[in-house]
Design an enzyme around this catalytic site. Structure first.
Site, PDB file in Angstrom:
ATOM      1  N   LEU A 208      41.467 -32.971   4.369  1.00 31.97           N
ATOM      2  CA  LEU A 208      41.763 -34.376   4.697  1.00 31.97           C
ATOM      3  C   LEU A 208      41.054 -34.747   5.996  1.00 31.97           C
ATOM      4  CD1 LEU A 208      45.625 -34.112   4.060  1.00 31.97           C
ATOM      5  CD2 LEU A 208      43.972 -35.199   2.526  1.00 31.97           C
ATOM      6  N   HIS A 209      40.284 -35.824   5.956  1.00 30.85           N
ATOM      7  CA  HIS A 209      39.605 -36.214   7.203  1.00 30.85           C
ATOM      8  C   HIS A 209      39.334 -37.715   7.329  1.00 30.85           C
ATOM      9  CE1 HIS A 209      36.160 -35.771   4.416  1.00 30.85           C
ATOM     10  NE2 HIS A 209      35.637 -36.752   5.122  1.00 30.85           N
TER      11      HIS A 209
END
Ligand code: UD1
Ligand code: UDP
Length: 359
Positions: A208-209
């Site tokens: 997740l970014h």
């Protein structure tokens, strides 16, 4: 006659994966031409940059522009100023620009203003959400490209709707999948999960970014939900530096294995063996569709609808409360899925077919 020169601009982790097979194929087809890689160094940590150059066999960049991190304007402006110098000093006959990061935007603007034709690799993706920086970058890169290389019919349709001339659009397939196919014999035998005493085929892999998820208030809720999943199924989360900087109290999630970002081969080994993947990455949605691994996308929308229509991807929305659905999916019958047309490891060959003929 002067040697032909091809320039390949890269800068961030997914760029290496998309561009490496294009460079390799054009080197093979045009052995007498000069092939020059420019790395803006938008990503500079070795685990987001050097390890990819090494593992993917990308030629050593001839120019490194030391752009680094900053606001959108700072990063884009630095990349533009420094790339412009490189291009003016020795203009290429054709340049290649991949994906949708700020490096992509900077390169497109520099090249079009200097009158250098460029090809956009992974053209035509649209989330229709202009609050995403990538959407702006893609639209600009597509608008001015001489060659628009699309990976799916959806992407072609988006470009046609925007009025882009059909002659500029080429449906070639997915160069990220070229890389995956080429390196599959190396990552398949690794079984990284088993090597660190995790169940060999039973983990939930997480990446997740995206700012919409990790820059605001949602991240602690995501981690709490992952902790709940991890009490039943091992959760492995190689953490992007943007996200790492925002995890305030990792000790609150003791069963979530937070790791540094992984090299391509190690990550693909985990991805191929995973029971399920939770992500907001564009590339990971595509790779899991190819690998047949269930993928849950924690975003409001995807610019890659082919992965939900044909592939294994389910868009959960920007809604951490839906994370427990992943655990329910483990062990359930896998949904029917198909690999999208032309995601066959030969997209770069098709790109070379188009450009070699016209150069
Ligand atoms: C960028 C892309 C995004 C892509 C992602 C792939 C843009 C606007 N965003 O997001 O589309 O999905 O790359 O990974 O281009 N940082 C480090 N070390 C590094 C690089 C970054 O610590 O080597 C940290 C810095 O604190 C930086 C932050 O990560 O401020 C964000 O980096 P940036 O390049 O601005 O965007 P990404 O979130 O990486
Ligand atoms: N990836 C990797 N190591 C990691 C996380 C991702 O090698 O720890 C790979 C992933 O398999 C894919 C690419 O990096 O090939 C995707 O990059 P990222 O998610 O950073 O960008 P996006 O695709 O969202 O633009």
């Amino acid at each position: 006659m002067a040697r032909q020169k091809l320039l390949y601009v890269v800068g961030a982790r997914p760029n290496f994966v998309k561009m490496a097979p294009v460079v390799a194929e054009l080197q093979r087809r045009l052995p007498d031409a000069e092939h020059v890689v420019v790395h803006t160094e938008q990503h500079y940590d070795p685990e987001l940059s050097e390890i990819f150059i090494d593992q993917l066999g990308l030629p050593e960049p001839e120019f490194r522009l030391d752009v680094g991190s900053g606001s959108h304007a700072q990063q884009t402006a630095r990349a533009m100023e420094r790339l412009e110098e490189v291009v003016i000093a020795d203009p290429p006959d054709l340049a290649f620009v991949p994906g949708d990061v700020n490096t992509t935007l900077a390169a497109a603007l520099v090249l079009v203003k200097l009158g250098v034709p460029y090809a956009h690799v992974e053209s035509g993706l649209r989330s229709f959400d202009r609050s995403m920086p990538e959407e702006i970058n893609r639209i600009v890169a597509d608008e001015f490209a001489e060659y628009l290389f699309a990976h799916s019919e959806d992407a072609v349709a988006n470009l046609r709707k925007e009025g882009i001339e059909p002659e500029r659009i080429h449906l070639v397939g997915n160069t990220m999948i070229d890389t995956l196919c080429r390196l599959e014999p190396l990552f398949r035998p690794l079984h990284v999960a088993a090597g660190v005493r995790l169940p060999p085929l039973g983990i939930v892999l997480v990446t997740l970014h995206r700012p919409a998820l990790v820059d605001g208030a949602l991240l602690p809720t995501v981690l709490e939900q992952l902790q709940t999943v991890a009490e039943r199924t091992p959760v492995v989360f190689p953490v992007h530096p943007r996200t790492r900087a925002r995890i305030a109290a990792p000790e609150r999630y003791p069963d979530v294995r937070l790791l540094p970002p992984l090299g391509y081969l190690e990550f693909l080994s985990l991805e191929a063996d995973a029971a399920a993947v939770l992500t907001d990455s564009g590339g990971v949605q595509e790779e899991t569709t190819f690998l047949g691994v269930p993928c849950f996308t924690l975003r409001a929308v995807t610019e890659r609808p082919v992965t939900t229509r044909l592939g294994t991807n389910v868009v959960l929305g920007l809604d951490p409360a839906r994370i427990p659905e992943i655990a329910d999916a483990i062990g359930a019958d896998r949904r029917e899925h198909r690999i999208p047309p032309l995601w066959d490891g030969r997209a770069s060959e098709r790109i070379a077919d188009v450009v070699v003929e016209r150069l």
